[in-house]
Design a protein around this motif. Sequence first.
Motif, PDB file in Angstrom:
ATOM      1  N   GLN A 104      -2.395  -1.875   9.311  1.00 36.67           N
ATOM      2  CA  GLN A 104      -1.700  -2.524  10.310  1.00 36.67           C
ATOM      3  C   GLN A 104      -1.659  -3.979   9.529  1.00 36.67           C
ATOM      4  O   GLN A 104      -2.130  -5.069   8.622  1.00 36.67           O
ATOM      5  N   GLY A 105      -1.150  -4.941  10.686  1.00 39.41           N
ATOM      6  CA  GLY A 105      -1.054  -6.770  10.398  1.00 39.41           C
ATOM      7  C   GLY A 105       0.040  -6.676   9.095  1.00 39.41           C
ATOM      8  O   GLY A 105       1.489  -5.583   9.384  1.00 39.41           O
ATOM      9  N   ARG A 106       0.377  -7.924   8.950  1.00 35.65           N
ATOM     10  CA  ARG A 106       1.655  -7.781   7.710  1.00 35.65           C
ATOM     11  C   ARG A 106       1.112  -7.281   6.708  1.00 35.65           C
ATOM     12  O   ARG A 106       0.828  -7.981   5.204  1.00 35.65           O
ATOM     13  N   TRP A 107       1.425  -6.274   6.482  1.00 33.04           N
ATOM     14  CA  TRP A 107       1.998  -5.352   5.503  1.00 33.04           C
ATOM     15  C   TRP A 107       2.899  -4.927   4.849  1.00 33.04           C
ATOM     16  O   TRP A 107       4.280  -5.134   6.196  1.00 33.04           O
ATOM     17  N   THR A 108       3.277  -4.662   3.453  1.00 35.34           N
ATOM     18  CA  THR A 108       4.929  -4.188   3.811  1.00 35.34           C
ATOM     19  C   THR A 108       4.334  -2.054   2.979  1.00 35.34           C
ATOM     20  O   THR A 108       4.447  -2.155   2.374  1.00 35.34           O
ATOM     21  N   VAL A 109       5.537  -2.113   4.431  1.00 35.76           N
ATOM     22  CA  VAL A 109       5.405  -0.580   4.109  1.00 35.76           C
ATOM     23  C   VAL A 109       6.662  -0.356   2.733  1.00 35.76           C
ATOM     24  O   VAL A 109       8.033  -0.400   2.553  1.00 35.76           O
ATOM     25  N   PRO A 110       6.236   0.304   1.671  1.00 32.04           N
ATOM     26  CA  PRO A 110       7.192   0.914   0.451  1.00 32.04           C
ATOM     27  C   PRO A 110       8.169   1.956   1.151  1.00 32.04           C
ATOM     28  O   PRO A 110       7.867   2.046   2.265  1.00 32.04           O
ATOM     29  N   ARG A 111       9.085   2.504  -0.037  1.00 38.23           N
ATOM     30  CA  ARG A 111      10.141   3.211   0.507  1.00 38.23           C
ATOM     31  C   ARG A 111       9.508   5.102   1.034  1.00 38.23           C
ATOM     32  O   ARG A 111       9.940   5.717   1.633  1.00 38.23           O
ATOM     33  N   ARG A 112       7.846   5.171   0.515  1.00 40.55           N
ATOM     34  CA  ARG A 112       7.107   6.078   0.774  1.00 40.55           C
ATOM     35  C   ARG A 112       6.595   6.450   0.833  1.00 40.55           C
ATOM     36  O   ARG A 112       5.618   5.812  -0.554  1.00 40.55           O
ATOM     37  N   PHE A 113       5.742   6.207   1.592  1.00 39.97           N
ATOM     38  CA  PHE A 113       3.757   6.541   2.304  1.00 39.97           C
ATOM     39  C   PHE A 113       3.685   7.694   1.778  1.00 39.97           C
ATOM     40  O   PHE A 113       3.658   8.553   3.304  1.00 39.97           O
ATOM     41  N   ASN A 114       2.197   7.916   1.610  1.00 43.08           N
ATOM     42  CA  ASN A 114       1.909   9.559   1.563  1.00 43.08           C
ATOM     43  C   ASN A 114       0.530   9.579   2.248  1.00 43.08           C
ATOM     44  O   ASN A 114      -0.611   7.900   1.797  1.00 43.08           O
ATOM     45  N   CYS A 115       0.087   9.750   3.099  1.00 40.88           N
ATOM     46  CA  CYS A 115      -1.979   9.850   3.327  1.00 40.88           C
ATOM     47  C   CYS A 115      -1.688  11.220   4.128  1.00 40.88           C
ATOM     48  O   CYS A 115      -1.360  12.282   4.116  1.00 40.88           O
ATOM     49  N   PHE A 116      -2.963  11.288   3.992  1.00 43.09           N
ATOM     50  CA  PHE A 116      -4.135  12.900   3.656  1.00 43.09           C
ATOM     51  C   PHE A 116      -4.850  12.754   5.104  1.00 43.09           C
ATOM     52  O   PHE A 116      -6.021  12.121   5.271  1.00 43.09           O
ATOM     53  N   ALA A 117      -5.071  12.928   5.655  1.00 43.46           N
ATOM     54  CA  ALA A 117      -6.036  13.636   6.818  1.00 43.46           C
ATOM     55  C   ALA A 117      -6.780  14.503   6.880  1.00 43.46           C
ATOM     56  O   ALA A 117      -5.931  15.949   7.512  1.00 43.46           O
ATOM     57  N   SER A 127       0.727  -1.201   0.227  1.00 42.55           N
ATOM     58  CA  SER A 127      -0.341   0.172   0.390  1.00 42.55           C
ATOM     59  C   SER A 127       1.024   1.394  -0.055  1.00 42.55           C
ATOM     60  O   SER A 127       2.233   1.109   0.656  1.00 42.55           O
ATOM     61  N   THR A 128       0.565   2.371  -0.821  1.00 43.00           N
ATOM     62  CA  THR A 128       1.683   3.289  -0.842  1.00 43.00           C
ATOM     63  C   THR A 128       0.846   4.671  -0.430  1.00 43.00           C
ATOM     64  O   THR A 128       1.326   5.583  -0.135  1.00 43.00           O
ATOM     65  N   TRP A 129      -0.192   4.926   0.041  1.00 48.81           N
ATOM     66  CA  TRP A 129      -0.828   5.791   0.346  1.00 48.81           C
ATOM     67  C   TRP A 129      -2.344   5.608   0.501  1.00 48.81           C
ATOM     68  O   TRP A 129      -2.706   4.893   0.436  1.00 48.81           O
ATOM     69  N   ALA A 130      -2.714   6.596   1.369  1.00 48.76           N
ATOM     70  CA  ALA A 130      -3.698   6.325   2.356  1.00 48.76           C
ATOM     71  C   ALA A 130      -4.552   7.852   2.487  1.00 48.76           C
ATOM     72  O   ALA A 130      -3.641   8.757   3.073  1.00 48.76           O
ATOM     73  N   VAL A 131      -5.859   7.702   2.082  1.00 48.66           N
ATOM     74  CA  VAL A 131      -7.104   9.168   2.363  1.00 48.66           C
ATOM     75  C   VAL A 131      -7.864   9.126   3.497  1.00 48.66           C
ATOM     76  O   VAL A 131      -8.350   8.465   4.039  1.00 48.66           O
ATOM     77  N   ALA A 132      -7.826  10.053   4.502  1.00 48.26           N
ATOM     78  CA  ALA A 132      -9.561  10.027   5.354  1.00 48.26           C
ATOM     79  C   ALA A 132      -9.825  11.968   5.321  1.00 48.26           C
ATOM     80  O   ALA A 132      -9.197  12.897   5.747  1.00 48.26           O
ATOM     81  N   VAL A 133     -11.153  11.820   4.644  1.00 50.53           N
ATOM     82  CA  VAL A 133     -11.754  13.130   4.157  1.00 50.53           C
ATOM     83  C   VAL A 133     -13.093  12.516   5.630  1.00 50.53           C
ATOM     84  O   VAL A 133     -13.860  12.137   4.822  1.00 50.53           O
TER      85      VAL A 133
END
Length: 235
Positions: A105-118, A92-98
């Motif tokens: 959470q759990g077993r996932w692979t964090v990318p070299r850059r993860f972008n998120c916006f809330a 997963s590389t990004w996430a948005v919460a509007v």
Amino acid sequence: MTDELPELRAADADRERVAEVLRDALAEGRLDMEEFEERLDATYKARTYGELAPITRDLPVGQVAAPKVDMLKRPEPDGSWASRIVGGEGSSTWAVAVMSGFQRQGRWTVPRRFNCFAFWGGGELDLREANFADGEVEINCVAIMGGVQVIVPPGVEVVVRGIGIMGGFDHREQGVPGEPGAPRVVVTGFAFWGGVGVERKPTRAERQRLREERRQQRLDRREAVRELKGERGKD
């Protein structure tokens, strides 16, 4: 495999792939915000491929394919830092919460850059059970009247470089030396009337180990007291 599709359990990585398709569709105008939120909610609630498949069936690159079952027994990851820095791309590389929320959470692979916006919402990124695409990963957070919580396991080095205006970034975990071979997590971004927290928590396995240690210590103390009472009774 088609007949097995409805019953085969989906993994977190499968749900994240569907979520990425939905985010692309939102950005391209194929979905409006209401449709996006409904489908995203259904994605994270889905437990099987049969529940995931209809969510993106009418979108480009939206066909959910069940994975091939590997019949070869492979060694389980040993839990070392070397086994958790896996290379490749993140699941997963990004996430948005509007006016809503997100969670990884759990077993996932964090990318070299993860972008998120809330924005008027919140999110949680839990890295305790995660693998890492590289020895250094960047979590870029933008929080506007919202918040993001980043949870890291013990042993990980944390660097915080975010800027807060009438908001802030949590620097409490910065400066704690990392373990040899452990990844480095760099938290960057911008907070306006919002905040980005960084918290260090033990993994579930570590918590269980500590509970077992405390339980054994209690049993040892009780046994020592019984032996002492027995010795006194003999006198």
